[in-house]
Design an enzyme around this catalytic site. Sequence first.
Site, PDB file in Angstrom:
ATOM      1  N   ARG A  45       0.864  -1.183   0.000  1.00 54.42           N
ATOM      2  CA  ARG A  45       0.000   0.000   0.000  1.00 54.42           C
ATOM      3  C   ARG A  45       0.899   1.230   0.000  1.00 54.42           C
ATOM      4  O   ARG A  45       2.113   1.100   0.104  1.00 54.42           O
ATOM      5  CB  ARG A  45      -1.022  -0.014   1.152  1.00 54.42           C
ATOM      6  CG  ARG A  45      -0.642  -0.669   2.441  1.00 54.42           C
ATOM      7  CD  ARG A  45       0.478  -0.037   3.174  1.00 54.42           C
ATOM      8  NE  ARG A  45       0.278   1.391   3.332  1.00 54.42           N
ATOM      9  CZ  ARG A  45       1.210   2.275   3.574  1.00 54.42           C
ATOM     10  NH1 ARG A  45       2.482   1.912   3.666  1.00 54.42           N
ATOM     11  NH2 ARG A  45       0.946   3.547   3.716  1.00 54.42           N
ATOM     12  N   GLY A  46       0.277   2.402  -0.132  1.00 60.51           N
ATOM     13  CA  GLY A  46       1.060   3.629  -0.280  1.00 60.51           C
ATOM     14  C   GLY A  46       1.149   3.931  -1.769  1.00 60.51           C
ATOM     15  O   GLY A  46       1.451   3.029  -2.577  1.00 60.51           O
ATOM     16  N   ALA A  47       0.874   5.184  -2.134  1.00 58.12           N
ATOM     17  CA  ALA A  47       0.692   5.524  -3.550  1.00 58.12           C
ATOM     18  C   ALA A  47       1.882   5.124  -4.447  1.00 58.12           C
ATOM     19  O   ALA A  47       1.694   4.405  -5.436  1.00 58.12           O
ATOM     20  CB  ALA A  47       0.378   7.014  -3.666  1.00 58.12           C
ATOM     21  N   ARG A  88      -7.088  -0.213  -7.052  1.00 55.35           N
ATOM     22  CA  ARG A  88      -7.393   0.838  -6.058  1.00 55.35           C
ATOM     23  C   ARG A  88      -7.538   2.147  -6.842  1.00 55.35           C
ATOM     24  O   ARG A  88      -6.675   2.478  -7.651  1.00 55.35           O
ATOM     25  CB  ARG A  88      -6.287   0.967  -4.993  1.00 55.35           C
ATOM     26  CG  ARG A  88      -6.262  -0.217  -4.022  1.00 55.35           C
ATOM     27  CD  ARG A  88      -5.403   0.070  -2.800  1.00 55.35           C
ATOM     28  NE  ARG A  88      -6.082   0.873  -1.809  1.00 55.35           N
ATOM     29  CZ  ARG A  88      -5.485   1.390  -0.734  1.00 55.35           C
ATOM     30  NH1 ARG A  88      -4.185   1.200  -0.542  1.00 55.35           N
ATOM     31  NH2 ARG A  88      -6.166   2.098   0.142  1.00 55.35           N
ATOM     32  N   GLN A 195      -1.679   2.239   9.966  1.00 54.76           N
ATOM     33  CA  GLN A 195      -0.387   2.392   9.268  1.00 54.76           C
ATOM     34  C   GLN A 195       0.606   3.200  10.112  1.00 54.76           C
ATOM     35  O   GLN A 195       1.808   2.989  10.023  1.00 54.76           O
ATOM     36  CB  GLN A 195      -0.587   3.102   7.919  1.00 54.76           C
ATOM     37  CG  GLN A 195      -1.290   2.279   6.853  1.00 54.76           C
ATOM     38  CD  GLN A 195      -2.783   2.530   6.833  1.00 54.76           C
ATOM     39  OE1 GLN A 195      -3.373   2.851   7.862  1.00 54.76           O
ATOM     40  NE2 GLN A 195      -3.405   2.378   5.683  1.00 54.76           N
ATOM     41  N   ASP A 236      -1.989  10.903  -2.096  1.00 58.65           N
ATOM     42  CA  ASP A 236      -2.374   9.875  -3.075  1.00 58.65           C
ATOM     43  C   ASP A 236      -2.691  10.481  -4.429  1.00 58.65           C
ATOM     44  O   ASP A 236      -2.568   9.833  -5.460  1.00 58.65           O
ATOM     45  CB  ASP A 236      -3.561   9.066  -2.560  1.00 58.65           C
ATOM     46  CG  ASP A 236      -3.075   8.116  -1.488  1.00 58.65           C
ATOM     47  OD1 ASP A 236      -2.928   8.564  -0.338  1.00 58.65           O
ATOM     48  OD2 ASP A 236      -2.783   6.955  -1.825  1.00 58.65           O
ATOM     49  N   ASN A 246      -5.465  12.302   0.552  1.00 55.78           N
ATOM     50  CA  ASN A 246      -4.547  11.476   1.354  1.00 55.78           C
ATOM     51  C   ASN A 246      -5.392  10.689   2.356  1.00 55.78           C
ATOM     52  O   ASN A 246      -6.628  10.838   2.402  1.00 55.78           O
ATOM     53  CB  ASN A 246      -3.494  12.356   2.053  1.00 55.78           C
ATOM     54  CG  ASN A 246      -2.372  11.532   2.662  1.00 55.78           C
ATOM     55  OD1 ASN A 246      -1.768  10.688   1.976  1.00 55.78           O
ATOM     56  ND2 ASN A 246      -2.087  11.717   3.931  1.00 55.78           N
ATOM     57  N   LYS A 247      -4.722   9.867   3.139  1.00 55.46           N
ATOM     58  CA  LYS A 247      -5.407   8.971   4.083  1.00 55.46           C
ATOM     59  C   LYS A 247      -6.487   9.696   4.880  1.00 55.46           C
ATOM     60  O   LYS A 247      -6.281  10.830   5.323  1.00 55.46           O
ATOM     61  CB  LYS A 247      -4.350   8.372   5.026  1.00 55.46           C
ATOM     62  CG  LYS A 247      -4.835   7.450   6.108  1.00 55.46           C
ATOM     63  CD  LYS A 247      -5.697   6.316   5.609  1.00 55.46           C
ATOM     64  CE  LYS A 247      -5.066   5.483   4.534  1.00 55.46           C
ATOM     65  NZ  LYS A 247      -6.052   4.638   3.796  1.00 55.46           N
TER      66      LYS A 247
END
Length: 349
Positions: A45-47, A88, A195, A236, A246-247
């Site tokens: 995960r993570g852009a 995603r 996270q 993101d 973002n998150k």
Amino acid sequence: MVPTIRWLDNKVEMIDQRKLPHRLEWYTCRGHGDIVRAIEKMVIRGAPAIGIAAAMGMALGARSIKDRSYRGFRAKFRKMADGMLRARPTAVNLRWAVERMTRTVEGMADRSVEEIRHRLEQEAESILAEDIEINKEIGRKGEKLIPRTATILTHCNAGALATGGYGTALGVIRAAKEAGKSVKVFADETRPWLQGLRLTAFELMEDRIPVQVIVDSAAGYFMRNGKIDLVITGADRIAANGDVANKIGTYQIAVLAKENGVPFYVAAPISTVDLDIGSGGQIPVEERDPREISIFRNHRIGPQGVKALNPAFDITPARYVTAIITEKAVVKPPYKSGLKKLQENPRKA
Ligand code: MRU
């Protein structure tokens, strides 16, 4: 720090981030479908990291295409690209990487399928190597914004694990430490995937950067009490006007930062900027399974049948963002012209 993801001959290995920090296990992908599932299920995960995984997934997928003709190969490749794009929706880096791989295929109409496959593997490996260099450059540019002594709040994980290595937001923090600055980090735990608690705390402890975890709802309390000097998060997707996806939870931190006079920085590669999207309202926000909220590590926490809502990201309007740190420049408002300039010649730093 071990690599987040690596290409090994006929397979891709990635750290299974669902198992961290307790177990460091490699998750093996042998085909395109394995990578799509790994991205959907948050193994990786993570852009930027999902962009790299997507590129490697396309290279793996190319190996399984039986068609020997260029037209047939390209048609199957495009179909695989569509499947990858659905894994995603919010992080634009995934689309960016898949488009780069597709362009590679488009540019090789006169070559054999063998040559194209080989080139795709090289392209995926370049995306990984470039990402690490880009993060180091983001770090070098961003650390200049950090005072000699600073307590920094970050949200989610925008570190080595979310990228090819080094990290974006955590890259800036790492670079500040390497420059001899005295930095301390407050890491939001980041519900529901944790996270911050599981990954950011783990990475920073490995690097011996002082870190304390706080619950997401404590950010305002610490800002108001003067305990936080600045905020840095990843992104993101950044719209042309500077709105940042973002998150989930990032937006409220940015509002609190403005209210308390705390600078709010976003660190991201240029590939995260999506000039096709005018403002944040057009960014697709991923809705994940509500059970990620009500069930924790296989234990049901909420009452049986309880409803939950689980947007994975939110949009922070550009007016709350003090600056966007990229590998080419630190962009300050007005974002529209500054971000456009970045992409006019993205290779020229
Ligand atoms: O759902 P995740 O863990 O993929 O979300 C990650 C984030 O929101 C990060 O902050 C973002 O991708 C930037 S990573 C350098």
